[in-house]
Design a protein around this motif. Sequence first.
Motif, PDB file in Angstrom:
ATOM      1  N   ARG A 236      -3.821   3.935  -5.549  1.00  0.00           N
ATOM      2  CA  ARG A 236      -4.374   3.177  -6.673  1.00  0.00           C
ATOM      3  C   ARG A 236      -4.348   4.017  -7.944  1.00  0.00           C
TER       4      ARG A 236
ATOM      5  N   PHE B  28      -7.469   1.643 -12.224  1.00  0.00           N
ATOM      6  CA  PHE B  28      -8.469   1.237 -11.243  1.00  0.00           C
ATOM      7  C   PHE B  28      -9.634   2.227 -11.241  1.00  0.00           C
TER       8      PHE B  28
ATOM      9  N   PRO C  94      -1.404  -3.443  -9.013  1.00  0.00           N
ATOM     10  CA  PRO C  94      -1.758  -2.397  -8.043  1.00  0.00           C
ATOM     11  C   PRO C  94      -2.905  -2.781  -7.123  1.00  0.00           C
ATOM     12  N   ILE C  95      -3.900  -3.495  -7.648  1.00  0.00           N
ATOM     13  CA  ILE C  95      -5.001  -3.933  -6.789  1.00  0.00           C
ATOM     14  C   ILE C  95      -4.505  -4.938  -5.752  1.00  0.00           C
TER      15      ILE C  95
ATOM     16  N   ASP D 182       0.829  -1.211   0.000  1.00  0.00           N
ATOM     17  CA  ASP D 182       0.000   0.000   0.000  1.00  0.00           C
ATOM     18  C   ASP D 182       0.863   1.261   0.000  1.00  0.00           C
TER      19      ASP D 182
ATOM     20  N   THR E  53      -2.256  -2.916  -2.956  1.00  0.00           N
ATOM     21  CA  THR E  53      -2.822  -1.727  -2.313  1.00  0.00           C
ATOM     22  C   THR E  53      -4.160  -2.078  -1.675  1.00  0.00           C
TER      23      THR E  53
END
Length: 295
Positions: A242, A246, A232-233, A157, A236
Amino acid sequence: MANQVATPVTNQPIQTARSGFNWARFLTYAVLITGAIISIIPFLATISISLMNLTEATSQTFLPSTPQWSNYLEAWEEADFSEFFFNSLQIALITVAGEVVFGVLAAYAFARMEFPGKNLLFGLFLSTLTLPAAIVWVPNFLTVSWLGKVTPFQWIDNWPALTIPFMASAFGIFLLRQFFQQIPDELWDSAQIDGAGHLRYLMQIVVPLSKAPILILGLFGFLGSWDSLAWPILVTRSLEWRPISFGLQAFLQEAGSFVNLQMAGAIITILPILVIYFFTQRQFIEAMTRSGLKG
C-alpha cells in the motif's frame, strides 16, 4: 562676397503617440495573479500550520511563534511513513519505466510509421482521455484478477496490479507523438542511407532529441502513481504494497485533533513531487511549448 545666411534648421518634434491603457493585458495579469494567490495560499497555510504547536494550530494564528520542526519527525514515526514511502517509490519507478518504454514505442509508431487504420486507431485511443478514471476500475480489476489465475505469479496484492494497467498513458503517447512529428524528415532519409531501420533511428536519433518530453512523461507518470489512492486500496489487501497516500489517509484519521501533525504528514507526502518538479520545470515548459500544447 555675399554673406551667406544660414537657414536655421528647425528640429521637428518627435511625435510620440501615447497608446491607451492596455486593459486586455491588465485583466490577463490580474486574473493570473489572482489565480496564483488563490492556489498558493492553502499551500503556505499548510506549511505554516505544520510548524505550529497544537495551541497555535487550533487558533487563528497565521505564523508560528517558534517553528516546531519536530512535528515532521513525530509525524514520520507515528504514521510509519518509511514503509509506505518505499512502497510508493517502487510502484512509481516501475510504472514510469513501463510508461516511458511503451509510450515511446507507441508514439513513434503513430508519428513516423504508416499502417492501415492508423488515424482511426489513434482517434479511438485519444477518446479514452474523456473517460473518468473510475469507469475503467472494474474492467481493470477483472483483468488483473483473471491474469493472476492464468499466470505463474500473483497480481492482486502485488506490484503488477499496481503498475501494469497504467503503463500506457494516452496523454503521454499524444505528447510524444506531437514532438516526434516535428523531427525533420531529412534525418530519417539520412538514417536510411546509412542503413538504419526504425529501431536504430528511434534509439539513436529520435530519443536523444526528445529528452524534454520523455522527462515530462516520466514526471506525469510519477505524479499519477504517487497520488493514486482508490486503485491501490482496491487491488491490495495487506499493508505490504500500500502506498504513502494510504498511509497519509490512515494517519489523518488517527491523528484526530492534532492538526499540526496532520499538516506535517501532508507536507511529507507531497515533498518528493515538489523536489522533482523543481528540477524538471525547465524541461516541462520546453516540452509543452515545442509539442504544440501551448495555451
